[in-house]
Scaffold this motif. Sequence first.
Motif, PDB file in Angstrom:
ATOM      1  N   HIS A 244      22.668  -8.429  16.945  1.00 22.82           N
ATOM      2  CA  HIS A 244      22.339  -6.876  17.017  1.00 22.82           C
ATOM      3  C   HIS A 244      22.049  -6.357  15.918  1.00 22.82           C
ATOM      4  O   HIS A 244      21.135  -5.554  15.833  1.00 22.82           O
ATOM      5  N   LYS A 245      22.754  -6.369  15.041  1.00 23.42           N
ATOM      6  CA  LYS A 245      22.643  -5.745  13.524  1.00 23.42           C
ATOM      7  C   LYS A 245      21.356  -6.295  13.027  1.00 23.42           C
ATOM      8  O   LYS A 245      20.393  -5.257  12.367  1.00 23.42           O
ATOM      9  N   VAL A 246      20.907  -7.404  13.125  1.00 24.46           N
ATOM     10  CA  VAL A 246      19.669  -7.985  12.492  1.00 24.46           C
ATOM     11  C   VAL A 246      18.549  -7.035  13.251  1.00 24.46           C
ATOM     12  O   VAL A 246      17.548  -6.990  12.577  1.00 24.46           O
ATOM     13  N   MET A 247      18.477  -7.014  14.548  1.00 21.88           N
ATOM     14  CA  MET A 247      17.382  -6.567  15.429  1.00 21.88           C
ATOM     15  C   MET A 247      17.423  -5.072  15.031  1.00 21.88           C
ATOM     16  O   MET A 247      16.347  -4.589  15.063  1.00 21.88           O
TER      17      MET A 247
ATOM     18  N   GLY B   3      11.060 -12.825   8.882  1.00 16.76           N
ATOM     19  CA  GLY B   3      12.324 -12.632   8.218  1.00 16.76           C
ATOM     20  C   GLY B   3      13.338 -12.426   9.026  1.00 16.76           C
ATOM     21  O   GLY B   3      14.660 -13.114   8.811  1.00 16.76           O
ATOM     22  N   ALA B   4      13.305 -11.766  10.093  1.00 13.11           N
ATOM     23  CA  ALA B   4      14.402 -11.147  10.751  1.00 13.11           C
ATOM     24  C   ALA B   4      14.684 -12.669  11.750  1.00 13.11           C
ATOM     25  O   ALA B   4      15.904 -12.827  12.145  1.00 13.11           O
ATOM     26  N   GLU B   5      13.702 -13.280  12.358  1.00 15.50           N
ATOM     27  CA  GLU B   5      14.105 -14.445  12.849  1.00 15.50           C
ATOM     28  C   GLU B   5      14.564 -15.530  12.339  1.00 15.50           C
ATOM     29  O   GLU B   5      15.575 -16.101  12.620  1.00 15.50           O
ATOM     30  N   GLN B   6      14.339 -15.748  11.199  1.00 14.91           N
ATOM     31  CA  GLN B   6      14.973 -16.705  10.008  1.00 14.91           C
ATOM     32  C   GLN B   6      16.558 -16.146  10.064  1.00 14.91           C
ATOM     33  O   GLN B   6      17.591 -17.100  10.157  1.00 14.91           O
ATOM     34  N   ARG B   7      16.715 -15.025   9.713  1.00 12.80           N
ATOM     35  CA  ARG B   7      18.252 -14.559   9.747  1.00 12.80           C
ATOM     36  C   ARG B   7      18.999 -14.866  11.182  1.00 12.80           C
ATOM     37  O   ARG B   7      20.107 -15.329  10.912  1.00 12.80           O
ATOM     38  N   LEU B   8      18.294 -14.589  12.340  1.00 14.40           N
ATOM     39  CA  LEU B   8      18.985 -14.747  13.539  1.00 14.40           C
ATOM     40  C   LEU B   8      19.197 -16.146  13.548  1.00 14.40           C
ATOM     41  O   LEU B   8      20.218 -16.902  14.048  1.00 14.40           O
TER      42      LEU B   8
END
Length: 295
Positions: free
Chosen positions: A250-253, A118-123
């Motif tokens: 950065h916020k996503v990570m 999910g994080a990779e998709q948001r990135l």
Amino acid sequence: MDLKKLAGQAGQFLTRAVQYTEEKIGSAEKTELDGHFESLSHQADSARHWTEKMLVGAESVLIPNPGNRVEDMIFEKIEKRRPNRLSNLEYFGLDMVQAGNDFGSGTAYGSALLKVGGAEQRLGMVEREFISNAVQGFIQPLRKFLETEMKTITKEKRLLETKRLDLDACKSRLRKARSLDGQSSQKDAVDPKVLVAQAEADLRKAQADFDRQAEITKLLLEGVRSSQAAHLRYLNELVEAQTLYYDQSHKVMVELQKELASVPFNPSAVGAFDNSVPVFQINDEEIDLQSPSSP
């Protein structure tokens, strides 16, 4: 078709070709432009050169796939919206999500895959937004500069060179006509004074055409320097888009790291698996390879 006009154009083309050739071999004089004009011309050439290089560099960074770059350019030419394709990060995240669902969200690994995917998709979505902003705020304005202002300057400089060849050809004809003036004219030959008068009239017209074209070209060249203010604004927009991109990434990570911290992790289970002893089974009997009693 106006054959007389066509013949006249062919004659002009031949005259220019002769003048150009004689200049190259050093048998004809060439009108030189003033130093200020040459400096402006050099600055324009430098602006075109570096703008083209920056465009190529920006496009290769923002859109690494050459096929996608060509496709986007075609869509821009026909004034249609660019294809809304997924980024590589989004495809990567999608694979992780699918794998996590297959392994089961109840397992530690499956749960982690779902969170990371999910994080990779948001990135990927953040990256697509950055690319869109950079293209609109930096690439498109610079490309428009090349395709409008610089293309016009190139056209006018080419026309100025044509006028310059016509001018120098007229100067050559006048020198030849004056060299014939005073010589004994042959019977039925054209009076040299008539040739001189005609050559002088042609020279005056060619000089006026050249001066007018030189002034037009000079004004366009002077505008190149003033366009740098707009280019500076485009550069700032690129930096702002890039700053926003890295800030959101950065916020996503950071959020992902917090989510992963809640996923249970049992190092002893991994160690037990890594330190497991190989066991073979022969005729329903298990044999421990590290046992002293093993054959």
